[in-house]
Design a protein around this motif. Structure first.
Motif, PDB file in Angstrom:
ATOM      1  N   MET A 143       0.821  -1.200   0.000  1.00  0.00           N
ATOM      2  CA  MET A 143       0.000   0.000   0.000  1.00  0.00           C
ATOM      3  C   MET A 143       0.867   1.268   0.000  1.00  0.00           C
ATOM      4  O   MET A 143       1.582   1.550   0.960  1.00  0.00           O
ATOM      5  CB  MET A 143      -0.906  -0.018   1.243  1.00  0.00           C
ATOM      6  CG  MET A 143      -1.886   1.124   1.283  1.00  0.00           C
ATOM      7  SD  MET A 143      -3.151   0.896   0.018  1.00  0.00           S
ATOM      8  CE  MET A 143      -4.022   2.454   0.162  1.00  0.00           C
ATOM      9  N   MET A 144       0.817   2.016  -1.099  1.00  0.00           N
ATOM     10  CA  MET A 144       1.506   3.305  -1.254  1.00  0.00           C
ATOM     11  C   MET A 144       3.022   3.197  -1.079  1.00  0.00           C
ATOM     12  O   MET A 144       3.692   4.201  -0.846  1.00  0.00           O
ATOM     13  CB  MET A 144       0.930   4.350  -0.284  1.00  0.00           C
ATOM     14  CG  MET A 144      -0.547   4.627  -0.490  1.00  0.00           C
ATOM     15  SD  MET A 144      -1.194   5.977   0.508  1.00  0.00           S
ATOM     16  CE  MET A 144      -0.543   7.389  -0.383  1.00  0.00           C
ATOM     17  N   ARG A 145       3.549   1.964  -1.203  1.00  0.00           N
ATOM     18  CA  ARG A 145       4.995   1.827  -1.057  1.00  0.00           C
ATOM     19  C   ARG A 145       5.731   2.508  -2.201  1.00  0.00           C
ATOM     20  O   ARG A 145       6.858   2.990  -2.021  1.00  0.00           O
ATOM     21  CB  ARG A 145       5.376   0.348  -0.996  1.00  0.00           C
ATOM     22  CG  ARG A 145       6.830   0.113  -0.578  1.00  0.00           C
ATOM     23  CD  ARG A 145       7.096  -1.322  -0.257  1.00  0.00           C
ATOM     24  NE  ARG A 145       6.924  -2.190  -1.401  1.00  0.00           N
ATOM     25  CZ  ARG A 145       7.072  -3.515  -1.367  1.00  0.00           C
ATOM     26  NH1 ARG A 145       7.350  -4.110  -0.223  1.00  0.00           N
ATOM     27  NH2 ARG A 145       6.901  -4.235  -2.447  1.00  0.00           N
ATOM     28  N   TRP A 146       5.097   2.549  -3.369  1.00  0.00           N
ATOM     29  CA  TRP A 146       5.754   3.193  -4.520  1.00  0.00           C
ATOM     30  C   TRP A 146       5.978   4.682  -4.241  1.00  0.00           C
ATOM     31  O   TRP A 146       6.975   5.262  -4.713  1.00  0.00           O
ATOM     32  CB  TRP A 146       4.905   3.007  -5.776  1.00  0.00           C
ATOM     33  CG  TRP A 146       3.569   3.682  -5.730  1.00  0.00           C
ATOM     34  CD1 TRP A 146       2.404   3.180  -5.261  1.00  0.00           C
ATOM     35  CD2 TRP A 146       3.288   5.023  -6.158  1.00  0.00           C
ATOM     36  NE1 TRP A 146       1.397   4.106  -5.355  1.00  0.00           N
ATOM     37  CE2 TRP A 146       1.903   5.244  -5.913  1.00  0.00           C
ATOM     38  CE3 TRP A 146       4.042   6.045  -6.717  1.00  0.00           C
ATOM     39  CZ2 TRP A 146       1.288   6.443  -6.214  1.00  0.00           C
ATOM     40  CZ3 TRP A 146       3.417   7.251  -7.013  1.00  0.00           C
ATOM     41  CH2 TRP A 146       2.068   7.438  -6.775  1.00  0.00           C
ATOM     42  N   VAL A 147       5.081   5.300  -3.468  1.00  0.00           N
ATOM     43  CA  VAL A 147       5.268   6.716  -3.114  1.00  0.00           C
ATOM     44  C   VAL A 147       6.513   6.869  -2.255  1.00  0.00           C
ATOM     45  O   VAL A 147       7.344   7.767  -2.476  1.00  0.00           O
ATOM     46  CB  VAL A 147       4.021   7.256  -2.373  1.00  0.00           C
ATOM     47  CG1 VAL A 147       4.247   8.697  -1.950  1.00  0.00           C
ATOM     48  CG2 VAL A 147       2.784   7.141  -3.247  1.00  0.00           C
ATOM     49  N   GLN A 148       6.642   5.971  -1.264  1.00  0.00           N
ATOM     50  CA  GLN A 148       7.800   6.033  -0.384  1.00  0.00           C
ATOM     51  C   GLN A 148       9.094   5.772  -1.156  1.00  0.00           C
ATOM     52  O   GLN A 148      10.113   6.461  -0.939  1.00  0.00           O
ATOM     53  CB  GLN A 148       7.657   4.994   0.741  1.00  0.00           C
ATOM     54  CG  GLN A 148       6.495   5.245   1.682  1.00  0.00           C
ATOM     55  CD  GLN A 148       6.795   6.352   2.677  1.00  0.00           C
ATOM     56  OE1 GLN A 148       7.836   6.994   2.627  1.00  0.00           O
ATOM     57  NE2 GLN A 148       5.877   6.580   3.603  1.00  0.00           N
ATOM     58  N   LEU A 149       9.097   4.808  -2.047  1.00  0.00           N
ATOM     59  CA  LEU A 149      10.297   4.510  -2.834  1.00  0.00           C
ATOM     60  C   LEU A 149      10.674   5.696  -3.721  1.00  0.00           C
ATOM     61  O   LEU A 149      11.862   6.024  -3.876  1.00  0.00           O
ATOM     62  CB  LEU A 149      10.069   3.257  -3.683  1.00  0.00           C
ATOM     63  CG  LEU A 149       9.978   1.937  -2.904  1.00  0.00           C
ATOM     64  CD1 LEU A 149       9.543   0.804  -3.829  1.00  0.00           C
ATOM     65  CD2 LEU A 149      11.323   1.607  -2.257  1.00  0.00           C
ATOM     66  N   ALA A 150       9.657   6.338  -4.294  1.00  0.00           N
ATOM     67  CA  ALA A 150       9.925   7.517  -5.130  1.00  0.00           C
ATOM     68  C   ALA A 150      10.529   8.650  -4.302  1.00  0.00           C
ATOM     69  O   ALA A 150      11.456   9.343  -4.746  1.00  0.00           O
ATOM     70  CB  ALA A 150       8.632   7.976  -5.803  1.00  0.00           C
ATOM     71  N   LEU A 151      10.034   8.836  -3.077  1.00  0.00           N
ATOM     72  CA  LEU A 151      10.568   9.886  -2.207  1.00  0.00           C
ATOM     73  C   LEU A 151      12.004   9.585  -1.779  1.00  0.00           C
ATOM     74  O   LEU A 151      12.849  10.490  -1.719  1.00  0.00           O
ATOM     75  CB  LEU A 151       9.678  10.038  -0.971  1.00  0.00           C
ATOM     76  CG  LEU A 151       8.294  10.659  -1.218  1.00  0.00           C
ATOM     77  CD1 LEU A 151       7.405  10.488   0.000  1.00  0.00           C
ATOM     78  CD2 LEU A 151       8.422  12.134  -1.591  1.00  0.00           C
ATOM     79  N   VAL A 152      12.302   8.314  -1.510  1.00  0.00           N
ATOM     80  CA  VAL A 152      13.677   7.939  -1.156  1.00  0.00           C
ATOM     81  C   VAL A 152      14.609   8.191  -2.333  1.00  0.00           C
ATOM     82  O   VAL A 152      15.711   8.741  -2.171  1.00  0.00           O
ATOM     83  CB  VAL A 152      13.736   6.457  -0.717  1.00  0.00           C
ATOM     84  CG1 VAL A 152      15.186   5.998  -0.572  1.00  0.00           C
ATOM     85  CG2 VAL A 152      12.999   6.267   0.608  1.00  0.00           C
ATOM     86  N   ALA A 153      14.174   7.790  -3.535  1.00  0.00           N
ATOM     87  CA  ALA A 153      15.000   8.013  -4.724  1.00  0.00           C
ATOM     88  C   ALA A 153      15.236   9.507  -4.953  1.00  0.00           C
ATOM     89  O   ALA A 153      16.363   9.932  -5.279  1.00  0.00           O
ATOM     90  CB  ALA A 153      14.324   7.382  -5.940  1.00  0.00           C
ATOM     91  N   MET A 154      14.185  10.299  -4.774  1.00  0.00           N
ATOM     92  CA  MET A 154      14.323  11.751  -4.934  1.00  0.00           C
ATOM     93  C   MET A 154      15.305  12.324  -3.914  1.00  0.00           C
ATOM     94  O   MET A 154      16.131  13.189  -4.244  1.00  0.00           O
ATOM     95  CB  MET A 154      12.954  12.411  -4.768  1.00  0.00           C
ATOM     96  CG  MET A 154      12.964  13.923  -4.967  1.00  0.00           C
ATOM     97  SD  MET A 154      11.377  14.676  -4.572  1.00  0.00           S
ATOM     98  CE  MET A 154      11.403  14.560  -2.778  1.00  0.00           C
ATOM     99  N   MET A 155      15.251  11.817  -2.669  1.00  0.00           N
ATOM    100  CA  MET A 155      16.146  12.306  -1.634  1.00  0.00           C
ATOM    101  C   MET A 155      17.601  11.950  -1.938  1.00  0.00           C
ATOM    102  O   MET A 155      18.506  12.768  -1.745  1.00  0.00           O
ATOM    103  CB  MET A 155      15.734  11.689  -0.281  1.00  0.00           C
ATOM    104  CG  MET A 155      16.501  12.263   0.908  1.00  0.00           C
ATOM    105  SD  MET A 155      16.106  13.990   1.236  1.00  0.00           S
ATOM    106  CE  MET A 155      17.711  14.730   1.016  1.00  0.00           C
ATOM    107  N   VAL A 156      17.824  10.723  -2.419  1.00  0.00           N
ATOM    108  CA  VAL A 156      19.184  10.299  -2.761  1.00  0.00           C
ATOM    109  C   VAL A 156      19.749  11.175  -3.871  1.00  0.00           C
ATOM    110  O   VAL A 156      20.878  11.685  -3.790  1.00  0.00           O
ATOM    111  CB  VAL A 156      19.208   8.812  -3.166  1.00  0.00           C
ATOM    112  CG1 VAL A 156      20.576   8.432  -3.731  1.00  0.00           C
ATOM    113  CG2 VAL A 156      18.864   7.930  -1.969  1.00  0.00           C
ATOM    114  N   ILE A 157      18.947  11.365  -4.923  1.00  0.00           N
ATOM    115  CA  ILE A 157      19.396  12.205  -6.048  1.00  0.00           C
ATOM    116  C   ILE A 157      19.642  13.636  -5.581  1.00  0.00           C
ATOM    117  O   ILE A 157      20.659  14.270  -5.918  1.00  0.00           O
ATOM    118  CB  ILE A 157      18.363  12.165  -7.187  1.00  0.00           C
ATOM    119  CG1 ILE A 157      18.274  10.751  -7.764  1.00  0.00           C
ATOM    120  CG2 ILE A 157      18.726  13.166  -8.275  1.00  0.00           C
ATOM    121  CD1 ILE A 157      17.143  10.561  -8.745  1.00  0.00           C
ATOM    122  N   GLY A 158      18.722  14.164  -4.780  1.00  0.00           N
ATOM    123  CA  GLY A 158      18.855  15.527  -4.294  1.00  0.00           C
ATOM    124  C   GLY A 158      20.071  15.706  -3.398  1.00  0.00           C
ATOM    125  O   GLY A 158      20.802  16.697  -3.510  1.00  0.00           O
ATOM    126  N   ALA A 159      20.307  14.731  -2.497  1.00  0.00           N
ATOM    127  CA  ALA A 159      21.449  14.828  -1.587  1.00  0.00           C
ATOM    128  C   ALA A 159      22.765  14.797  -2.345  1.00  0.00           C
ATOM    129  O   ALA A 159      23.674  15.599  -2.087  1.00  0.00           O
ATOM    130  CB  ALA A 159      21.394  13.692  -0.564  1.00  0.00           C
TER     131      ALA A 159
END
Length: 409
Positions: free
Chosen positions: A92-108
């Motif tokens: 449930m909504m795990r894809w949202v969390q994975l997308a946010l983690v990926a965005m954070m990694v790229i941003g960092a």
């Protein structure tokens, strides 16, 4: 209390919560999500420790900050997985969390590599965490279930409140926020205090939800026949007593259909009990299709089934019983290359004739069932007056039966 002390207090509590969840996962079989929760606590504590305590800052600040930010969002992802697994909503909504983690990694990585842009990292981190915790709160509040409503609401409220604080911190950390509020604004101690409270409430909520889920599962196991998935005798009696009370209030009737499989012992003796189990499961499946939506189907013995029909007349009970008999008669089970068939004898008792008590209905329907067996099996018998039973011609309805009785009188 200074910032370093608050950070250490949070880290110690994270370690304590992780230990509690590890023990919980070890001691309680089926404690879903506990390992994820323990991992989340450890990762989030490590993230806070890296940037909050000077002793652990061995690398340059920008690298330490980036690594800490990535750990923080991974910890939130693990917390989401813990609640999703606990509430049996694995994806449930795990894809949202994975997308946010990926965005954070790229941003960092981008901000670390871009000179002079590192000051944006706290804002990006807090904004991402805010969304992550809001998603977790949404999952908890939507799927906690009625049994644990107050605990679910409390946990979701704590997570949503923490999400709001993180968003405020994200706004303050931006250049616009610093310009608007000025450098004296420091909400980090406030955030750390709220983190202490939120972590405690979240851990308490998770434990209460876990306990409630286990209680519901144990109650389900106590009421359901493990082999067929139907109700067991205890659950049927409890629900029947409730229906009897309702019938007395509403002045209506109910019926009970008792069914016994003909020849299942022979199937067990010739092809083995594994085949008999498959037959029982197949019969349970067709019975659930043959009855009405409001009817309750239970397995109360080895090859004996019982159906409770609320608000049912004799006509209704006969039609349901005939459907059940035909479904079982037409059922073909394939087991290890062999074709297995079975038949069923059925006995019917109605509250209008046998009385509106559990024992009277069970005794009457059971006696009618064994009358059907003595009469040649694969047929239906209706309990009439005490000790009197009427054999139902195959495919006949209660109307025809009534005409036969009137003619006989």
């Amino acid at each position: 209390m200074d910032t370093t002390t608050l950070v250490l207090a949070n880290c110690l509590l994270f370690a304590l919560y992780a230990g509690v969840m590890l023990i919980h996962a070890k001691l309680v079989e089926g404690a879903r999500g506990s390992l994820w929760f323990a991992g989340s606590s450890l990762v989030r504590g490590a993230s806070m420790l890296l940037v909050g305590v000077p002793w652990f800052q061995a690398l340059p600040a920008r690298y330490t900050g980036a690594f800490s930010a990535i750990l923080a969002v991974i910890g939130a992802l693990m917390l989401h997985q813990a609640f999703a697994e606990l509430l049996e909503r694995g994806h449930m909504m795990r894809w949202v969390q994975l997308a946010l983690v990926a965005m954070m990694v790229i941003g960092a990585v981008t901000l670390v590599m871009a000179p002079g842009r590192g000051f944006l990292l706290p804002s990006l981190l807090c904004g991402t965490l805010s969304i992550q915790f809001f998603v977790i709160a949404s999952v908890v509040v939507h799927f906690s279930g009625e049994e644990v409503g107050p605990v679910g609401w409390l946990t979701a409220s704590a997570l949503a409140g923490y999400s709001a604080i993180l968003m405020v911190r994200a706004v303050v950390a931006t250049p616009w926020g610093l310009h608007r509020f000025g450098y004296p604004v420091n909400i980090i101690p406030v955030w750390l205090m709220i983190c202490l409270v939120t972590s405690a409430v979240t851990t308490f909520g998770f434990k209460m939800l876990s306990t409630a889920q286990l209680r519901v599962e144990l109650l389900w196991r106590a009421q359901v026949d493990e082999l067929t998935g139907l109700l067991n005798r205890w659950a049927l009696k409890r629900l029947t007593m409730r229906e009897i009370a309702r019938c007395r209030r509403e002045k209506c009737s109910l019926a009970v259909v008792m069914m016994d499989l003909d020849g299942l012992k022979q199937v067990n003796d010739t092809t083995g009990h594994a085949c008999g189990d498959v037959v029982l499961q197949a019969v349970a499946s067709v019975l659930q299709e043959a009855v009405r939506d409001q009817d309750l189907v239970a397995r109360i013995g080895g090859d004996e089934f019982c159906v409770l029909l609320p608000k049912a007349s004799l006509d209704d009970a006969l039609m349901v019983a005939e459907r059940m008999r035909l479904e079982v008669e037409e059922l073909t089970v394939q087991f290890r290359g062999e074709t297995v068939r079975t038949r069923a004898s059925l006995g019917i008792a109605t509250s209008d004739i046998s009385g509106l008590t559990w024992q009277a209905l069970m005794d009457a329907s059971d006696s009618a069932l064994y009358s059907a067996k003595r009469a040649g099996r694969n047929r239906i018998v209706v309990a009439r007056t005490e000790g009197s039973y009427v054999l139902v011609p195959e495919g006949k309805t209660a109307t025809v039966l009534a005409e036969r009785e009137n003619a006989a009188n």
